[in-house]
Design an enzyme around this catalytic site. Structure first.
Site, PDB file in Angstrom:
ATOM      1  N   THR A 155       0.835  -1.089  -0.159  1.00  0.00           N
ATOM      2  CA  THR A 155      -0.031  -0.006   0.010  1.00  0.00           C
ATOM      3  C   THR A 155       0.767   1.333  -0.085  1.00  0.00           C
ATOM      4  OG1 THR A 155      -1.864  -0.831   1.060  1.00  0.00           O
ATOM      5  CG2 THR A 155      -1.679   1.439   1.361  1.00  0.00           C
ATOM      6  N   THR A 195      13.187   5.272  10.313  1.00  0.00           N
ATOM      7  CA  THR A 195      13.906   4.209  10.609  1.00  0.00           C
ATOM      8  C   THR A 195      13.416   2.909   9.927  1.00  0.00           C
ATOM      9  OG1 THR A 195      14.429   4.960  12.789  1.00  0.00           O
ATOM     10  CG2 THR A 195      15.251   2.724  12.481  1.00  0.00           C
ATOM     11  N   ALA A 226       5.966  -8.071   0.867  1.00  0.00           N
ATOM     12  CA  ALA A 226       6.775  -9.437   1.589  1.00  0.00           C
ATOM     13  C   ALA A 226       5.657 -10.550   2.013  1.00  0.00           C
ATOM     14  CB  ALA A 226       7.527  -9.106   2.729  1.00  0.00           C
ATOM     15  N   CYS A 229      -8.376  -6.430   2.253  1.00  0.00           N
ATOM     16  CA  CYS A 229      -7.813  -5.381   2.631  1.00  0.00           C
ATOM     17  C   CYS A 229      -8.781  -4.323   2.952  1.00  0.00           C
ATOM     18  CB  CYS A 229      -6.651  -4.734   1.621  1.00  0.00           C
ATOM     19  SG  CYS A 229      -5.457  -5.986   1.283  1.00  0.00           S
TER      20      CYS A 229
END
Length: 371
Positions: free
Chosen positions: A69, A223, A186, A311
């Site tokens: 997304t 990060t 992933a 989703c």
């Protein structure tokens, strides 16, 4: 429970799980210059190289994100464009982030209408961004991205493709596809959720839309999710195994499809049956019974399937993809998506067939009694 919802998320593969557990034992911010930071950076760079290898690009072309997304969002908002053009069957992460976009229509089989697309792309302002998915998440239908990209480039446009459902199911070569940007995730290939990537052409100018640091070569601040990225890297290595498993999954899917059609006859519709599809996906509508009821009934029988896209925060609604293909609500509101993967066994398919038949016969009995 039998899990047949790989298009929503695939179970984490054992090798990925082992890598995640090992990564959680370490500490270090990859932006830190001390030993811990350097080790984290090295592991992240190794993962970046594996993701790059999966799609045939250089590691520097991989921008890690929080998932597919965000990768789509980054492409739609980070690539300068005079206009955005998408297909009418895109994932919500594209449609919701391009509300003013012009939509390319699709035909009955869920493939972009090439003649209509050619006319739209011809008349669009130069420098538009065309975003068309490679594999539809609901039907498994494969779009002719190479041809669409070639046409778009002829008229001076850039091209982005949501390839989240294609990784591990189709050979992916960024250069051969001819796109400028490609989104990956992933957790569709047995990696962890919460990590994805946007693959970009080396010459593409991409503006960061998330600012506050210089991470990802100044293209995505924040990060990095080092642990998730390491898992993504391992899953990318294993994507070749998924490709080798394609004939087995195709045979299972085709057997499942034929048996369900044998049971239901004209009362069932397979979406995209005559189009090129990835091997693991079956989208079938059982007229007369809502998608929500079907999902709940199969869940009670111990089988996890879904109603199109998963989703939307657990909501079950009539499929906009099926509507865009020209079907009415009696079909769009009754679709069931069954998606297979690396851990799917023959007996899982047989159980699915048995329970779907029970459900179908119950509907038929109720219909005949009501008549």
């Amino acid at each position: 429970m039998i899990y047949l919802d790989y298009n929503a998320t695939a179970p984490i593969k054992p090798a990925v799980r082992a890598a995640l557990m090992e990564a959680m034992e370490r500490c270090g911010n990859p932006s830190s210059t001390h030993r811990f930071g350097r080790i984290a950076r090295r592991h992240m760079d190794e993962a970046r190289a594996w993701v790059a290898t999966m799609v045939g690009v250089k590691p520097a072309q991989v921008i890690f994100t929080s998932g597919g997304t965000e990768a789509n969002y980054l492409a739609l908002h980070g690539i300068a464009a005079s206009q955005i053009i998408t297909s009418s069957i895109e994932h919500d992460s594209v449609l919701a982030n391009s509300p003013m976009a012009q939509r390319l229509p699709v035909g009955r089989q869920g493939i972009v209408d090439f003649e209509a697309a050619a006319e739209i792309l011809k008349n669009a302002p130069t420098g538009s961004l065309v975003s068309t998915m490679l594999v539809n998440n609901e039907t498994g239908v494969i779009q002719p991205i190479t041809e669409i990209a070639r046409l778009a480039k002829f008229y001076g446009h850039k091209v982005h493709s949501d390839a989240v459902q294609a990784a591990g199911r189709l050979p992916l070569d960024f250069t051969e596809l001819g796109v400028d940007a490609l989104a990956l995730s992933a957790h569709k290939i047995g990696g962890p959720p919460g990590v994805g990537a946007l693959i970009v052409d080396e010459k593409l100018v991409l503006q960061a839309v998330q600012r506050g640091g210089g991470q990802e070569m100044n293209r995505r601040a924040g990060t990095e999710n080092v642990i998730g990225i390491i898992g993504f890297g391992v899953a990318s290595q294993l994507a070749a195994d998924d490709m080798r498993d394609t004939p087995r999954l195709a045979a299972l899917r085709d057997h499942l499809q034929q048996r369900l059609l044998d049971i239901a006859g004209d009362a069932a519709v397979v979406l995209g049956a005559d189009a090129p599809r990835v091997a693991n996906t079956l989208c079938i509508a059982m007229r007369g019974l809502s998608s929500e009821t079907q999902v709940a009934a199969m869940d009670l029988a111990g089988i996890a399937v879904s109603a199109g896209s998963a989703c939307s925060s657990g909501k079950v609604k009539a499929s906009q993809v099926v509507r865009a293909m020209g079907y009415t609500d009696d079909v769009a509101g009754s679709v069931l998506r069954i998606s297979l993967g690396w851990n799917t066994a023959d007996e899982d398919i047989e159980r699915c067939i048995e329970n779907w038949q029970v459900l179908f016969e119950r509907v038929q009995k109720h219909t005949s009694q009501a008549a």
